[in-house]
Enzyme design. Sequence first.
Site, PDB file in Angstrom:
ATOM      1  CB  SER A  99      -0.888   0.014   1.244  1.00 13.24           C
ATOM      2  OG  SER A  99      -1.539   1.257   1.368  1.00 13.24           O
ATOM      3  CE1 TYR A 148      -3.596  -2.149   5.115  1.00 13.95           C
ATOM      4  CE2 TYR A 148      -2.931   0.045   4.388  1.00 13.95           C
ATOM      5  CZ  TYR A 148      -3.497  -1.193   4.122  1.00 13.95           C
ATOM      6  OH  TYR A 148      -3.939  -1.475   2.857  1.00 13.95           O
ATOM      7  CE  LYS A 205      -1.458  -3.990   2.812  1.00 11.72           C
ATOM      8  NZ  LYS A 205      -1.753  -5.367   2.338  1.00 11.72           N
TER       9      LYS A 205
HETATM   10  P1  NAI Z   1     -11.678  -5.913   1.534  1.00 12.64           P
HETATM   11  O1  NAI Z   1     -11.921  -5.632   2.981  1.00 12.64           O
HETATM   12  O2  NAI Z   1     -12.788  -5.710   0.570  1.00 12.64           O
HETATM   13  O3  NAI Z   1     -11.134  -7.405   1.345  1.00 12.64           O
HETATM   14  C1  NAI Z   1     -10.275  -8.030   2.256  1.00 12.64           C
HETATM   15  C2  NAI Z   1     -10.756  -9.452   2.459  1.00 12.64           C
HETATM   16  O4  NAI Z   1      -9.817 -10.130   3.311  1.00 12.64           O
HETATM   17  C3  NAI Z   1     -12.119  -9.543   3.134  1.00 12.64           C
HETATM   18  O5  NAI Z   1     -13.020 -10.281   2.324  1.00 12.64           O
HETATM   19  C4  NAI Z   1     -11.827 -10.246   4.465  1.00 12.64           C
HETATM   20  O6  NAI Z   1     -12.873 -11.134   4.886  1.00 12.64           O
HETATM   21  C5  NAI Z   1     -10.557 -11.009   4.153  1.00 12.64           C
HETATM   22  N1  NAI Z   1      -9.768 -11.318   5.340  1.00 12.64           N
HETATM   23  C6  NAI Z   1      -9.488 -10.492   6.383  1.00 12.64           C
HETATM   24  N2  NAI Z   1      -8.764 -11.137   7.301  1.00 12.64           N
HETATM   25  C7  NAI Z   1      -8.559 -12.402   6.838  1.00 12.64           C
HETATM   26  C8  NAI Z   1      -7.838 -13.525   7.332  1.00 12.64           C
HETATM   27  N3  NAI Z   1      -7.212 -13.489   8.511  1.00 12.64           N
HETATM   28  N4  NAI Z   1      -7.814 -14.660   6.574  1.00 12.64           N
HETATM   29  C9  NAI Z   1      -8.451 -14.718   5.375  1.00 12.64           C
HETATM   30  N5  NAI Z   1      -9.161 -13.666   4.863  1.00 12.64           N
HETATM   31  C10 NAI Z   1      -9.198 -12.525   5.591  1.00 12.64           C
HETATM   32  O7  NAI Z   1     -10.402  -5.017   1.122  1.00 12.64           O
HETATM   33  P2  NAI Z   1      -9.728  -4.686  -0.301  1.00 12.64           P
HETATM   34  O8  NAI Z   1      -9.759  -3.222  -0.469  1.00 12.64           O
HETATM   35  O9  NAI Z   1     -10.252  -5.550  -1.384  1.00 12.64           O
HETATM   36  O10 NAI Z   1      -8.207  -5.051   0.040  1.00 12.64           O
HETATM   37  C11 NAI Z   1      -7.475  -6.132  -0.541  1.00 12.64           C
HETATM   38  C12 NAI Z   1      -5.995  -5.922  -0.259  1.00 12.64           C
HETATM   39  O11 NAI Z   1      -5.521  -4.750  -0.931  1.00 12.64           O
HETATM   40  C13 NAI Z   1      -5.642  -5.754   1.219  1.00 12.64           C
HETATM   41  O12 NAI Z   1      -4.415  -6.398   1.484  1.00 12.64           O
HETATM   42  C14 NAI Z   1      -5.480  -4.259   1.341  1.00 12.64           C
HETATM   43  O13 NAI Z   1      -4.650  -3.902   2.431  1.00 12.64           O
HETATM   44  C15 NAI Z   1      -4.863  -3.916   0.007  1.00 12.64           C
HETATM   45  N6  NAI Z   1      -5.015  -2.506  -0.366  1.00 12.64           N
HETATM   46  C16 NAI Z   1      -6.223  -2.021  -0.759  1.00 12.64           C
HETATM   47  C17 NAI Z   1      -6.334  -0.697  -1.152  1.00 12.64           C
HETATM   48  C18 NAI Z   1      -7.584  -0.140  -1.697  1.00 12.64           C
HETATM   49  O14 NAI Z   1      -7.531   0.980  -2.244  1.00 12.64           O
HETATM   50  N7  NAI Z   1      -8.709  -0.824  -1.603  1.00 12.64           N
HETATM   51  C19 NAI Z   1      -5.192   0.222  -1.062  1.00 12.64           C
HETATM   52  C20 NAI Z   1      -3.963  -0.391  -0.673  1.00 12.64           C
HETATM   53  C21 NAI Z   1      -3.905  -1.721  -0.327  1.00 12.64           C
END
Ligand code: NAI
Length: 306
Positions: free
Chosen positions: A154, A167, A171
């Site tokens: 990130s 975080y 990251k």
């Molecule tokens: P999101 O919250 O929609 O998806 C994350 C998923 O991970 C959720 O479905 C959740 O149930 C699952 N999860 C959480 N803890 C878990 C665990 N211990 N074991 C298995 N599954 C688990 O978030 P998003 O935005 O789709 O994020 C995806 C990745 O991208 C993350 O690593 C986030 O940090 C990264 N990211 C996202 C950004 C954005 O703009 N959306 C920006 C920078 C990084």
Amino acid sequence: MAQAKMLEGKVVVVTGAGGGIGRDFAHAMAEHGAKVVVNDLGTSVAGEGKDVGPAQRVVDEIKAKGGTAVASTDSVSDWESANRIISCALDVYGRIDGVVNNAGILRDRFFFKMSVEEWKAVIDVHLNGSFFVSRAAVNYFRDQGSGAYVHMTSTSGLIGNFGQANYAAAKLGIIGLSKSIALDLAKYHVRSNCIAPFAWSRMIGTIPADSDEQKARLEKLKVMETAKIAPMAVYLLSDAAKDVTGQIFGVRANELFLFSQNRPLRSVHRAGGWTPQAIADQAIPAMRAHFYPLDRSQDVFSWDPI
Ligand code: NAI
């Protein structure tokens, strides 16, 4: 002409694939011919509770479109359960070719108020989880002389943001993990790269917007569709990327970025060595022109998503 399927015959694991960016990864990878382990604990943005629903729903969606997928609802943040995620690929499909460490949670808090529990919860899912899942797969990759990792990082870590010490540390730790995997496994033809995504997901939806200006800014962020991140992840897992490793990419709507990695910016030398006073008088003035301002991600990515 129909587009070539870039992951035909490959088995891939996508963690956190029950929603957001990961769900679109799973769909795109299945469309490109991969058999997909859709892993998701089904937890809240803060990492509280669990639900088998999200992973199974994505599997059902993929199957309805003619793809091949299986659900895994184990947590990435524990060594034993991370091993079960990888075993699922081996047990069901007999091999593993790609791992995408995408699962994530947020526990934002200004540093001066952050609790030990908030620190540990975020480090456990992002940094420890990425290590556990990667480590669980590596011996299969090494034995077969192929394999690819994609880890989600990130700009909160690469650049900075308020209220995200846990975080940001996790990251940036993932950047070090990915580079180390790339170095240690290069001779086994195993690759490791990072993606810093920008996407409108439920995670971004937690950003507070009090003023009209903040609300307007958030509206603009909605064009950053989660599905726009997937082509880069598909590419990085494919054989087309066989010479791409140890890199950090960014994806924001229709823009792709290659991020810099740390190198010395400026050096100063003093015959006879340095004293604290000499550092103050000479070294710091010489280096100051190259100091970085206290930028946040939005200061560097200051233009609207394209
Ligand atoms: P999101 O919250 O929609 O998806 C994350 C998923 O991970 C959720 O479905 C959740 O149930 C699952 N999860 C959480 N803890 C878990 C665990 N211990 N074991 C298995 N599954 C688990 O978030 P998003 O935005 O789709 O994020 C995806 C990745 O991208 C993350 O690593 C986030 O940090 C990264 N990211 C996202 C950004 C954005 O703009 N959306 C920006 C920078 C990084």
